[in-house]
Motif scaffolding. Structure first.
Motif, PDB file in Angstrom:
ATOM      1  N   ARG A 346      40.568  72.239 -24.003  1.00  0.00           N
ATOM      2  CA  ARG A 346      40.658  70.852 -23.522  1.00  0.00           C
ATOM      3  C   ARG A 346      42.004  70.217 -23.874  1.00  0.00           C
ATOM      4  O   ARG A 346      42.513  70.376 -24.978  1.00  0.00           O
ATOM      5  N   ALA A 347      42.589  69.500 -22.907  1.00  0.00           N
ATOM      6  CA  ALA A 347      43.813  68.721 -23.177  1.00  0.00           C
ATOM      7  C   ALA A 347      43.773  67.496 -22.279  1.00  0.00           C
ATOM      8  O   ALA A 347      43.018  67.437 -21.304  1.00  0.00           O
ATOM      9  N   LYS A 348      44.597  66.515 -22.625  1.00  0.00           N
ATOM     10  CA  LYS A 348      44.618  65.281 -21.846  1.00  0.00           C
ATOM     11  C   LYS A 348      45.863  65.264 -20.955  1.00  0.00           C
ATOM     12  O   LYS A 348      46.968  65.589 -21.432  1.00  0.00           O
ATOM     13  N   ILE A 349      45.661  64.902 -19.709  1.00  0.00           N
ATOM     14  CA  ILE A 349      46.808  64.790 -18.800  1.00  0.00           C
ATOM     15  C   ILE A 349      47.601  63.541 -19.180  1.00  0.00           C
ATOM     16  O   ILE A 349      47.045  62.440 -19.242  1.00  0.00           O
ATOM     17  N   VAL A 350      48.874  63.714 -19.436  1.00  0.00           N
ATOM     18  CA  VAL A 350      49.735  62.580 -19.780  1.00  0.00           C
ATOM     19  C   VAL A 350      50.476  62.106 -18.531  1.00  0.00           C
ATOM     20  O   VAL A 350      50.609  60.912 -18.279  1.00  0.00           O
ATOM     21  N   SER A 351      50.962  63.041 -17.724  1.00  0.00           N
ATOM     22  CA  SER A 351      51.591  62.683 -16.451  1.00  0.00           C
ATOM     23  C   SER A 351      51.432  63.845 -15.481  1.00  0.00           C
ATOM     24  O   SER A 351      51.243  64.994 -15.888  1.00  0.00           O
ATOM     25  N   GLY A 352      51.530  63.510 -14.190  1.00  0.00           N
ATOM     26  CA  GLY A 352      51.363  64.527 -13.164  1.00  0.00           C
ATOM     27  C   GLY A 352      49.888  64.710 -12.805  1.00  0.00           C
ATOM     28  O   GLY A 352      49.015  64.003 -13.316  1.00  0.00           O
ATOM     29  N   THR A 353      49.649  65.680 -11.930  1.00  0.00           N
ATOM     30  CA  THR A 353      48.271  65.896 -11.459  1.00  0.00           C
ATOM     31  C   THR A 353      47.935  67.390 -11.476  1.00  0.00           C
ATOM     32  O   THR A 353      48.827  68.237 -11.386  1.00  0.00           O
ATOM     33  N   VAL A 354      46.628  67.661 -11.589  1.00  0.00           N
ATOM     34  CA  VAL A 354      46.157  69.056 -11.569  1.00  0.00           C
ATOM     35  C   VAL A 354      44.884  69.121 -10.731  1.00  0.00           C
ATOM     36  O   VAL A 354      44.254  68.095 -10.468  1.00  0.00           O
ATOM     37  N   GLU A 355      44.532  70.335 -10.327  1.00  0.00           N
ATOM     38  CA  GLU A 355      43.184  70.527  -9.763  1.00  0.00           C
ATOM     39  C   GLU A 355      42.440  71.447 -10.708  1.00  0.00           C
ATOM     40  O   GLU A 355      42.989  72.433 -11.188  1.00  0.00           O
ATOM     41  N   GLU A 368      36.909  60.922 -17.146  1.00  0.00           N
ATOM     42  CA  GLU A 368      37.458  59.592 -16.854  1.00  0.00           C
ATOM     43  C   GLU A 368      38.684  59.285 -17.707  1.00  0.00           C
ATOM     44  O   GLU A 368      39.630  58.655 -17.261  1.00  0.00           O
ATOM     45  N   LYS A 369      38.644  59.769 -18.933  1.00  0.00           N
ATOM     46  CA  LYS A 369      39.782  59.506 -19.836  1.00  0.00           C
ATOM     47  C   LYS A 369      40.962  60.425 -19.548  1.00  0.00           C
ATOM     48  O   LYS A 369      41.997  60.334 -20.203  1.00  0.00           O
ATOM     49  N   GLY A 370      40.791  61.375 -18.630  1.00  0.00           N
ATOM     50  CA  GLY A 370      41.926  62.216 -18.246  1.00  0.00           C
ATOM     51  C   GLY A 370      41.953  63.576 -18.906  1.00  0.00           C
ATOM     52  O   GLY A 370      42.949  64.290 -18.827  1.00  0.00           O
ATOM     53  N   TYR A 371      40.835  63.971 -19.552  1.00  0.00           N
ATOM     54  CA  TYR A 371      40.814  65.303 -20.156  1.00  0.00           C
ATOM     55  C   TYR A 371      40.538  66.353 -19.080  1.00  0.00           C
ATOM     56  O   TYR A 371      39.791  66.095 -18.118  1.00  0.00           O
ATOM     57  N   VAL A 372      41.118  67.522 -19.248  1.00  0.00           N
ATOM     58  CA  VAL A 372      40.856  68.637 -18.340  1.00  0.00           C
ATOM     59  C   VAL A 372      40.675  69.904 -19.168  1.00  0.00           C
ATOM     60  O   VAL A 372      41.046  69.958 -20.341  1.00  0.00           O
ATOM     61  N   LEU A 373      40.105  70.917 -18.536  1.00  0.00           N
ATOM     62  CA  LEU A 373      40.063  72.246 -19.148  1.00  0.00           C
ATOM     63  C   LEU A 373      41.301  72.974 -18.642  1.00  0.00           C
ATOM     64  O   LEU A 373      41.427  73.235 -17.438  1.00  0.00           O
TER      65      LEU A 373
END
Ligand SMILES: Cc1cc2nc3c(=O)[nH]c(=O)nc-3n(C[C@H](O)[C@H](O)[C@H](O)COP(=O)(O)OP(=O)(O)OC[C@H]3O[C@@H](n4cnc5c(N)ncnc54)[C@H](O)[C@@H]3O)c2cc1C
Ligand code: FES
Length: 390
Positions: A346-355, A368-373
């Motif tokens: 798990r990490a949080k997106i700080v900038s940019g976008t991912v799928e 919602e807070k911006g965490y992704v796997l």
């Protein structure tokens, strides 16, 4: 995955379910055969590392070793209630599985494996403390627990059941445990002991898919019909405060759907998946070699880990995960399953976008807070920055 409420001021804080993970070499103190295809492995935790191996019942550790010249890591749930000085896991042989077959055949006392500090959110929402305070579970007023486990899915569940039952004089725990046959039942004696110790508070329902039991309800596979009957006739459904589900993907999904259809709020249901049930390469794309041509079109991935910033280029044609790219720059980037089920990456997106392809680990509020796997996320913007420390 669920989170715990803060521990009371009088006791030390519980270990965070999402604490930063680190590997340490631990010695195997003992290997005990549970069934023909499963072993319990006890690791000795030296006093100096006690703080790194504090855990909450239901959490898991990743084990790392070299097999046939390749590094391999697999996750295993801790099967004991928190006890100082040791970590116990149970490993069931997966037919054709690399690590579990090796462990069942060769692992012995005195061997040393890298063991990651415990992690995972398959834990009770009741305030709980870790290693030194297993008795501080606060179950007052909300004390009915039900678990549905299958096969090796019993491992985290038995740790939770033991802790819950030992922590309160009123807690009730019902366990539906599905296996093919009696000889496959892991922790058979321990479960019988729990029943003897807590006859009025622990109810055990063994369901065997390939053996006839006296009650037809407890024979055969758990399908939606059987589950509905169990829920209606055997389990204390209206009073259940927390449901714990752990087993094959299809069973867990069926239980979740059935409970949701019956109006059980999602917040009362915790589940753990050991795999997505999808065939394919078990370690996903983590560690997949990708050659980076400086002239080629690429994404730029920046990541923060343990306070340090790393940067790596990821060729657009490679369609690799953020984890895969980050591992090129820092081999210690955390991951375990690489399949979207454990949440270690798990990490949080700080900038940019991912799928993100699969997600069986993050809760809606984390999304919602911006965490992704990161094992499941690929960049969709030229530059992406993620924070593993967030
Ligand atoms: C959070 C978590 C907790 C877990 N807890 C436990 C636990 O307590 N106890 C437990 O026993 N397990 C647990 N697991 C599962 C465990 O991590 C391993 O996945 C399991 O032991 C299988 O590992 P393996 O190396 O033996 O099998 P792998 O080599 O990873 O293979 C897994 C399966 O894929 C098949 N396979 C292998 N290669 C391929 C290929 N190229 N293509 C298609 N199929 C292939 C194998 O035949 C096998 O059936 C947990 C998993 C997670 C994520
Ligand atoms: S490593 Fe398990 S979810 Fe990514």
């Amino acid at each position: 995955m669920p989170s715990t409420a803060p521990a009371s001021a009088a006791t030390p804080p519980a270990p965070s379910p999402s604490r930063r993970t680190a590997f340490h070499p631990l010695t195997v103190a003992g290997v005990r055969r549970l069934t023909e295809d499963a072993i319990e492995v006890t690791f000795a935790v030296p006093e100096a590392l006690a703080g790194s191996y504090d855990y909450l019942p239901g959490q898991y550790v990743a084990l790392r070793t070299i097999l046939e010249g390749r590094q391999i890591r697999r996750s295993y749930s801790i099967c004991a209630e928190p006890v100082p000085g040791e970590i116990r896991v149970a490993i069931k042989r997966d037919l054709g599985g690399k690590f579990s077959s090796w462990a069942n055949e060769h692992l012995k006392a005195g061997d040393v494996l890298d063991v990651m500090s415990p992690s995972g959110g398959f834990i009770s929402k009741h305030p709980m403390n870790g290693l030194n305070h297993p008795g501080d579970l606060d179950v007052a007023g909300e004390d009915v627990f039900v678990a549905v486990a299958a096969g090796s899915g019993i491992t985290p569940v038995i740790a939770i059941a033991r802790t819950v039952l030992a922590s309160s004089d009123t807690a009730r725990f019902d366990l539906v445990y599905a296996n093919k046959a009696a000889m496959d039942v892991m922790f058979l004696e321990e479960l019988a002991d729990l029943k003897d110790r807590y006859p009025s508070r622990f109810a055990l329902h063994h369901v065997l898919s390939r053996e006839q039991r006296i009650s037809p309800l407890l024979s055969g596979r758990i399908d939606p019909e059987k589950l509905a009957t169990l829920i209606d006739s055997v389990l204390p459904t209206p009073q259940v405060d927390e449901w714990f589900l752990c087993g094959p993907f299809e069973l867990v999904q069926m239980c979740r759907d059935t409970l949701a259809d019956r109006g059980v709020p999602a917040g009362k249901i915790r589940f753990e998946l050991f795999s997505t049930g999808q065939p394919g390469r078990p370690e996903g794309s983590a560690g997949r070699p990708v050659a980076v041509d400086p002239g080629a079109d690429s994404y730029s991935i920046t990541f923060r880990l343990d306070g340090l910033q790393g940067k790596v280029a990821s060729p657009t044609h490679a369609r690799e995960s953020i984890l895969n790219a980050a591992l090129r720059a820092r081999p210690d980037v955390p991951f375990a399953c690489a399949g979207g089920v454990c949440g270690t990456c798990r990490a949080k997106i700080v900038s940019g976008t991912v799928e993100m392809e699969e997600n069986y680990a993050l809760e809606p509020d984390e999304l919602e807070k911006g965490y992704v796997l990161t094992c499941q996320s690929r960049p969709t913007s030229r530059e992406v920055t993620v924070d593993y420390d967030a």
